[in-house]
Scaffold this active site. Sequence first.
Site, PDB file in Angstrom:
ATOM      1  N   ASP A 276      37.291  39.297  46.860  1.00  0.00           N
ATOM      2  CA  ASP A 276      38.380  38.465  47.390  1.00  0.00           C
ATOM      3  C   ASP A 276      37.856  37.382  48.308  1.00  0.00           C
ATOM      4  OD1 ASP A 276      39.791  41.090  46.603  1.00  0.00           O
ATOM      5  OD2 ASP A 276      41.355  39.583  46.829  1.00  0.00           O
ATOM      6  N   LYS A 287      38.712  45.076  47.098  1.00  0.00           N
ATOM      7  CA  LYS A 287      39.727  46.136  47.181  1.00  0.00           C
ATOM      8  C   LYS A 287      39.211  47.368  47.922  1.00  0.00           C
ATOM      9  CE  LYS A 287      43.110  46.087  46.189  1.00  0.00           C
ATOM     10  NZ  LYS A 287      44.236  45.885  47.159  1.00  0.00           N
TER      11      LYS A 287
HETATM   12  O1  MRU Z   1      45.347  43.602  46.050  1.00  0.00           O
HETATM   13  P1  MRU Z   1      44.827  42.969  44.789  1.00  0.00           P
HETATM   14  O2  MRU Z   1      45.195  43.700  43.563  1.00  0.00           O
HETATM   15  O3  MRU Z   1      45.126  41.491  44.742  1.00  0.00           O
HETATM   16  O4  MRU Z   1      43.241  43.091  44.957  1.00  0.00           O
HETATM   17  C1  MRU Z   1      42.434  42.544  43.957  1.00  0.00           C
HETATM   18  C2  MRU Z   1      40.996  42.810  44.131  1.00  0.00           C
HETATM   19  O5  MRU Z   1      40.546  43.341  45.119  1.00  0.00           O
HETATM   20  C3  MRU Z   1      40.095  42.263  43.058  1.00  0.00           C
HETATM   21  O6  MRU Z   1      38.979  43.072  42.895  1.00  0.00           O
HETATM   22  C4  MRU Z   1      39.635  40.865  43.471  1.00  0.00           C
HETATM   23  O7  MRU Z   1      40.741  40.084  43.821  1.00  0.00           O
HETATM   24  C5  MRU Z   1      38.864  40.199  42.416  1.00  0.00           C
HETATM   25  S1  MRU Z   1      39.898  39.704  41.077  1.00  0.00           S
HETATM   26  C6  MRU Z   1      38.968  38.853  39.959  1.00  0.00           C
END
Ligand code: MRU
Length: 376
Positions: A276, A287
């Site tokens: 992220d 995550k």
């Molecule tokens: O809370 P989310 O589902 O938006 O979290 C997403 C993640 O942590 C993904 O691993 C990250 O955004 C990479 S997506 C290509």
Amino acid sequence: MSIHMERLPRTIVLFRAGEASDQVISRAAAQEVAALISSEDIGSDAPVLACLDQRVLPDAVEHLITADWRCVITWICELAVRGAPAIGAAGAAAVALAAFDAAGADEGRAFLQHVQEAAVLIGDARPTAVNLMWATQRMVALAEQRVDAGEDARSVACALFDEACAIQREDEEANRRIGEVGAALLPQGCAVLTHCNAGSLATSFYGTALGVVYAAADQGKLVRVYADETRPVCQGSRLTAWELARAGVPVTLICDDMAASVMAAGEVDAVIVGADRIAANGDVANKIGTLGVAVLARHFGIPFYVAAPTSTIDPDTLTGADIRIEQRSACEVSAHPIEGVDIINPAFDITPADLVTAIITERGAFAPQRALDALG
Ligand code: MRU
């Protein structure tokens, strides 16, 4: 192994209302747009955003539609659209919708102010994924440049529509390149473990970590993916497992607490996750649970790769400690709170750079400590 990317729905589709087609969005959503046009709620040239509703997957494949930028903020907050690159693309599209909204009423500075204010609200919808701020700031920079050049509001709004489409196109291109770069790092006949969903669903199309999976599977290098279920919202079981099975990639779903024993059994050759935000020193926000997987991978001597477009690298954030971690509702952890029991729900954690083998970007693979080199 035959990979069927054509079976995967598009996460985000921005289009003119009159161009809605059930080729790219679900039939129900296309019918909804047609009904809005015929009831004269929107004109056929109005921009409309369709987002795949990831809250209802895998039970239903449905697109939400809106011409209202405020609605997109709600979708992002509620995880109807999620994944760092996808919320960046949706945020950019929301800025374009806001520009059309304002173009009917204002010109010049007043129009620009509306776009800037909307972009701040959209960019604040979720705090951790830098792609959202990156995309909204890119949109505002274009609006400022066009207004300064004396363009009328309508034509600036059209330019922003095109820019939002360009962000989506570039994201897909970056992912396909990430796939090639990452697949070259994997051994023949490998099995990988992934956490959360960094797949096509989390991006404009193709995916980052799963982009590597698709490219490796296409080359006949990959035999299986272990997908962590990824409590509390279960992006692994609801999204990754579904997406891989639909595309034709062999996938085994495991509970988060099974990763250690699967690794101990020698079943995993590499871990690949998304991100992220990547800080300047190579620390990675992803995550919640990613840190634990990275620690396990180090223990078992398994390479731990982070796949992300360069838009996820944040040169202004020096270390992981500077990344704001989103705290989400306790209801996601337990639908039935017990009196006297406290619950925490941080949506992300920080994996220190020294646990990361390489960061795989569209510009090549980099040692995490050299993450900024990817920005050129
Ligand atoms: O809370 P989310 O589902 O938006 O979290 C997403 C993640 O942590 C993904 O691993 C990250 O955004 C990479 S997506 C290509």
